[in-house]
Every structure is written in C-alpha cells, then in structure tokens.
Design a protein around this motif. Structure first.
Motif, short mmCIF file in Angstrom:
data_model
loop_
_atom_site.label_atom_id
_atom_site.label_comp_id
_atom_site.label_asym_id
_atom_site.label_seq_id
_atom_site.Cartn_x
_atom_site.Cartn_y
_atom_site.Cartn_z
N TRP A 55 0.82 -1.21 0.00
CA TRP A 55 0.00 0.00 0.00
C TRP A 55 0.86 1.26 0.00
CZ3 TRP A 55 0.63 -3.56 3.85
CH2 TRP A 55 1.41 -3.15 4.93
N ARG A 56 2.19 1.09 0.05
CA ARG A 56 3.09 2.24 0.23
C ARG A 56 3.13 3.13 -1.03
NH1 ARG A 56 6.58 -0.33 4.19
NH2 ARG A 56 5.36 0.27 6.01
N PRO A 57 3.38 4.43 -0.86
CA PRO A 57 3.45 5.34 -2.02
C PRO A 57 4.44 4.86 -3.09
CG PRO A 57 3.51 6.60 0.03
CD PRO A 57 3.53 5.15 0.42
N ARG A 58 5.54 4.21 -2.67
CA ARG A 58 6.54 3.78 -3.65
C ARG A 58 5.94 2.77 -4.65
NH1 ARG A 58 11.69 0.44 -1.67
NH2 ARG A 58 12.13 -0.37 -3.73
N THR A 59 5.11 1.86 -4.12
CA THR A 59 4.47 0.85 -4.99
C THR A 59 3.46 1.53 -5.92
OG1 THR A 59 4.58 -0.62 -3.10
CG2 THR A 59 3.27 -1.37 -4.98
N LEU A 60 2.68 2.45 -5.35
CA LEU A 60 1.66 3.14 -6.15
C LEU A 60 2.32 4.02 -7.21
CD1 LEU A 60 -0.83 4.17 -3.30
CD2 LEU A 60 -0.73 2.02 -4.61
N ALA A 61 3.49 4.61 -6.85
CA ALA A 61 4.19 5.48 -7.80
C ALA A 61 4.72 4.66 -8.98
CB ALA A 61 5.33 6.20 -7.09
N ALA A 62 5.14 3.42 -8.72
CA ALA A 62 5.67 2.57 -9.80
C ALA A 62 4.55 2.28 -10.81
CB ALA A 62 6.23 1.27 -9.23
N TYR A 63 3.35 1.98 -10.28
CA TYR A 63 2.18 1.77 -11.16
C TYR A 63 1.89 3.04 -11.97
CZ TYR A 63 -2.78 2.70 -12.01
OH TYR A 63 -3.96 3.13 -12.57
N ALA A 64 1.87 4.18 -11.27
CA ALA A 64 1.50 5.44 -11.93
C ALA A 64 2.49 5.78 -13.04
CB ALA A 64 1.45 6.56 -10.89
N ARG A 65 3.79 5.60 -12.76
CA ARG A 65 4.81 5.92 -13.78
C ARG A 65 4.58 5.12 -15.05
NH1 ARG A 65 8.51 5.94 -9.90
NH2 ARG A 65 9.08 3.76 -10.22
N GLN A 66 4.38 3.81 -14.84
CA GLN A 66 4.22 2.91 -15.99
C GLN A 66 2.99 3.25 -16.82
OE1 GLN A 66 4.80 -1.09 -14.59
NE2 GLN A 66 4.26 -1.92 -16.58
N ARG A 67 1.88 3.49 -16.13
CA ARG A 67 0.64 3.70 -16.87
C ARG A 67 0.53 5.10 -17.47
NH1 ARG A 67 -0.76 0.72 -19.62
NH2 ARG A 67 -2.77 1.75 -19.85
N LYS A 68 1.10 6.10 -16.76
CA LYS A 68 1.00 7.48 -17.28
C LYS A 68 1.66 7.57 -18.65
CE LYS A 68 0.58 11.00 -13.78
NZ LYS A 68 1.29 11.99 -12.97
N ALA A 69 2.80 6.90 -18.81
CA ALA A 69 3.53 7.00 -20.07
C ALA A 69 2.63 6.53 -21.22
CB ALA A 69 4.80 6.15 -19.99
N GLU A 70 2.00 5.37 -21.05
CA GLU A 70 1.18 4.84 -22.15
C GLU A 70 -0.11 5.64 -22.34
OE1 GLU A 70 -1.19 0.93 -23.65
OE2 GLU A 70 0.22 0.64 -22.01
N ASN A 71 -0.73 6.01 -21.21
CA ASN A 71 -2.00 6.75 -21.32
C ASN A 71 -1.80 8.11 -21.96
OD1 ASN A 71 -3.33 4.62 -20.12
ND2 ASN A 71 -3.18 5.45 -18.06
N LEU A 72 -0.71 8.80 -21.60
CA LEU A 72 -0.47 10.13 -22.17
C LEU A 72 -0.18 10.03 -23.67
CD1 LEU A 72 1.54 11.92 -19.36
CD2 LEU A 72 -0.63 12.66 -20.37
N GLU A 73 0.52 8.96 -24.05
CA GLU A 73 0.81 8.76 -25.47
C GLU A 73 -0.51 8.63 -26.25
OE1 GLU A 73 2.67 5.28 -28.18
OE2 GLU A 73 3.34 5.34 -26.10
#
Ligand SMILES: Cc1cc2nc3c(=O)[nH]c(=O)nc-3n(C[C@H](O)[C@H](O)[C@H](O)COP(=O)(O)OP(=O)(O)OC[C@H]3O[C@@H](n4cnc5c(N)ncnc54)[C@H](O)[C@@H]3O)c2cc1C
Length: 390
Positions: free
Chosen positions: A325-343
C-alpha cells in the motif's frame, strides 16, 4: 487484518471496477466493491445496448485470464478482422488487416451490457455493495475510510477509485486534473446495412468529427458519430428514415443504404488527465484517471491495462515483503501507466485536430498520410501493433 473490512475498497462497479475486483481478489487481496446502482448487471439477448466497445486483443486476453472471456463469447461479441479508414475517398482507404499482422482478428466489438454481465459472472460472490452511494472519504498512507449514504463506514488499507470520468472521489480528495471539452458529442445507435459489414470496422473522418460503423454479431452495425452539439441536436431530431438516409450519405454508401436505427443516445466528449494517479491511501484507474476521445476506441482498453499493471505491482510488492500500500508501490504503477496513457491521449487528440481542420494544406497532408501509411512497410506494422495492444 483487524479493523479493516478488506485490503482494498473499490469505488465504482463499471467495467473497470468489476475487472479490478476480480483481478485483485485472484491475486490474493481481499476486496469490497461499492456501486451506487442498485441493480446487478444483466444481459437480455432480445435487447441491444447502443454503448459498445472495440476491445483490443490484449484486453480480450486479460478478460480470459479473469474467466470473463468465455461468458462474454457466450453472450454476444463480434470479432473483427479488418479496418478501413478514409476521409474523402472510400475507394482508397487506409487498410488494416489482421492477416498482415499474423493475427486472427484485430479485436472484438462488445456491447456494454454483455461485458458488464460477463464480468459480473466472474466476480466472487459476497464482495459487492450494490445501491451504495459514497458520501464521504478519508485516506492516508495504509488507511482508507469510506462513508456510505446509509450511515455505514467501510475501512481498508487502500482505496481504488474506479468511479468514472466525473469521479466524485477524485474531486473530493482534491486530485488536480488537466483537460478540456471537445465541444462535441458522440451520437450512438445500431442500424441495419444493405451490404454485409464483412467483419470490418469502418471509420470516416469528416471535418466535424469521425463517424465509425462497427460490426455487430447480429449483422447490424454500431454507429459512433462524433460531431458538434448543433449537429448532434439536429440528428437527434430527425425521423428514423431521414436519419438513416443522412447517415447513408455521410458514410458514402460503403455499406449501402442504412436503415432501422435503434433509439439514439449522445455522450459528451472531452479529454481529461489526472495529474497524479495516486495519493496516500488512494489510487485511480480507468476513466477516473484519464478520458480520451473515442475515435481510436481506446478508453476501456487503457483502463483494463491500468488494472493489469496495478494488480501486478501490488502483488509483486507484497510477495517481496514490502508494504504493497506504500506510495513507492503506487508510484511505480503510476509511472508505468502514465507513459502509455499520455501517449494515447496525445495521439487521439492530434488525430482529432488533424482531421477536424479544413485548411487545404492539412487536407493534402491527410490524404498523403493515409496513402503513405498504406505503402510504408514500417509505419503500418507499428500502427497495427498499437491497435492490437502489443
Ligand atoms: C461514445 C463512446 C464510445 C466509446 N467507445 C470505446 C471503445 O470502442 N473502446 C474502448 O476501449 N473505450 C471506449 N469508450 C470509453 C469507455 O466507455 C470508458 O473508458 C469506460 O466506460 C470507463 O469505464 P469505468 O469503469 O472507468 O467508468 P464507468 O463506466 O463510468 O463506471 C463508473 C462506475 O462508478 C459508479 N459510481 C460513480 N460514483 C459513485 C459513487 N459516489 N458511489 C458509488 N458508485 C459510484 C457509477 O455508477 C459507475 O457504475 C467510449 C466512450 C464513449 C463516450
């Protein structure tokens, strides 16, 4: 896990919330799904649902892994093997064929009611609160609390917001967004065609917006016509016969005369992106995180990819003995998905602008572009791979 009703509270029982509940429960997390609609999704084979999705093969594979693919095929779905895209010359379209990519199909067209019912069948029993309106929310690292309209309070370690494009939770928890309205609406309905749809998705880029005719399992096609509000209002007011004639002309007769439209519905169109996909105790998925123009049929596909990535990130952190549940885990998800979604946001927004512009130079560029993509050995496979979700 004393004090918690579940590891993860999921707000919103649309297709993304349902898929998340199944995926996370299968990955070993306990889950509670909260949906404001009092009715469980159901499918009536005598009815048609004008809201349809073009699901990419990667999404269909994911549904199979959730055991929702088989029920979906048993209800109604239409695989499509080809796409034809054009703006002025239907005889010279940009062509995508599954065979060129060594694939059996490019995806499947499914009705919302069939998809929701199939996911519902795969959902573990006893984890859903139907008819439950969320009226309060509080989150911090490792803690999430939801207040329901009936006075109950649910607690978990993480709150997953899958509450759609208007996401009340995103607003309540003050996650900033960027975006704009396209000042357009998508008009949808089903129609009969004089010529067979041939398992092909047809899309014409008109100056006012794209018009798609998507193949359905019963031989009809599903229309998604994105246009400005004035035209949508005018099209809604036409008689069935006049509307079908107008559409037959607008689609340049590629499927012959169109007829027998089902009741027409409109959806407002906009672009929206949450600046953060997570905050302490909170994570966003699906339309709650990003809303794209439907011209590439990607909104739900992106949301399902969010769910797959988030589930894998949380499970990997837990299995490695880290706080999932830690921010580090959530940030890893966000980084990965933001790249594809923004594209995808940029691609659909760019296409909308390119095809919505009547400047002569841009029109020439478009025609050149469609012809070129057909002939370029490199561009086409790359576009095809993107469409297949590879
Ligand atoms: C015209 C059109 C055509 C499209 N075509 C395609 C396509 O071909 N392919 C594709 O991939 N995508 C397509 N999309 C995009 C797709 O519709 C969305 O991406 C998808 O519906 C998002 O699903 P979701 O579960 O995130 O949100 P939603 O479907 O909006 O679900 C959100 C859920 O949350 C619930 N909820 C909200 N607030 C609360 C609350 N306070 N308490 C409890 N429950 C709450 C709602 O009742 C709802 O059930 C299209 C969109 C449009 C408008």
């Amino acid at each position: 896990m004393s004090g918690y009703d579940a590891d993860i509270l999921i707000a919103g029982g649309g297709p993304i919330g349902l898929a998340a509940a199944i995926a996370l429960q299968r990955a070993g997390f306990t889950v509670r799904l909260i949906e404001r609609s009092p009715q469980a999704p159901s499918f009536d084979s005598n009815q048609t649902d004008a809201r349809v999705y073009a699901l990419a093969p990667a999404s269909l594979d994911f549904l199979d892994r959730l055991d929702a693919g088989e029920p979906l095929r048993a209800l109604r779905h239409c695989p499509y093997r080809a796409m034809r895209v054009w703006d002025q010359h239907p005889e010279r379209p940009l062509r995508f064929d599954a065979a060129e990519a060594g694939a059996e199909h490019l995806g499947a067209i499914v009705e919302h009611a069939a998809l929701a019912a199939a996911l519902w069948q795969a959902l573990p029993p006893g984890i859903t609160e139907l008819g439950a309106e969320i009226v309060a929310a509080k989150t911090e690292e490792g803690q999430a609390e939801l207040g329901l309209a009936d006075g109950r309070v649910l607690r978990g370690r993480l709150l997953l917001a899958a509450d759609g494009p208007d996401s009340p939770l995103r607003a309540r928890l003050e996650i900033p967004t960027v975006g704009w309205s396209y000042q357009q609406q998508a008009l949808v309905c089903h129609l009969r065609t004089a010529l067979p749809h041939a398992g092909t998705a047809w899309q014409r880029f008109l100056p006012g917006g794209p018009l798609a005719l998507l193949p359905l399992a019963d031989g009809r096609v599903s229309l998604v016509w994105s246009c400005d509000k004035a035209l949508a209002t005018e099209l809604l007011a036409l008689s069935d016969a006049d509307f079908a004639l107008r559409l037959s002309v607008a689609s340049q007769g590629v499927l012959g005369a169109l007829s027998e439209p089902t009741p027409r519905r409109v959806f407002p169109l906009r672009l929206l992106h949450a600046q953060d996909y997570h905050a302490p105790g909170l994570v966003l998925v699906g339309d709650a995180a990003h809303v794209v123009h439907p011209l590439a049929g990607q909104g739900l596909n992106l949301g399902l990819a969010d769910v797959a990535t988030l589930t894998a990130s949380l499970a990997a952190a837990r299995d490695a003995g880290r706080g999932w549940w830690r921010p580090r885990t959530l940030a890893a998800y966000a980084r990965q998905r933001k790249a594809e979604n923004l594209e995808m946001l940029a691609l659909t927004d760019g296409l909308k602008r390119l095809f919505g512009n009547e400047q002569a130079s841009l029109r020439a560029l478009r025609n050149l572009g469609l012809g070129l993509v057909n002939r370029l050995p490199l561009a086409k496979p790359a576009l095809l791979a993107r469409a297949l979700g590879r």
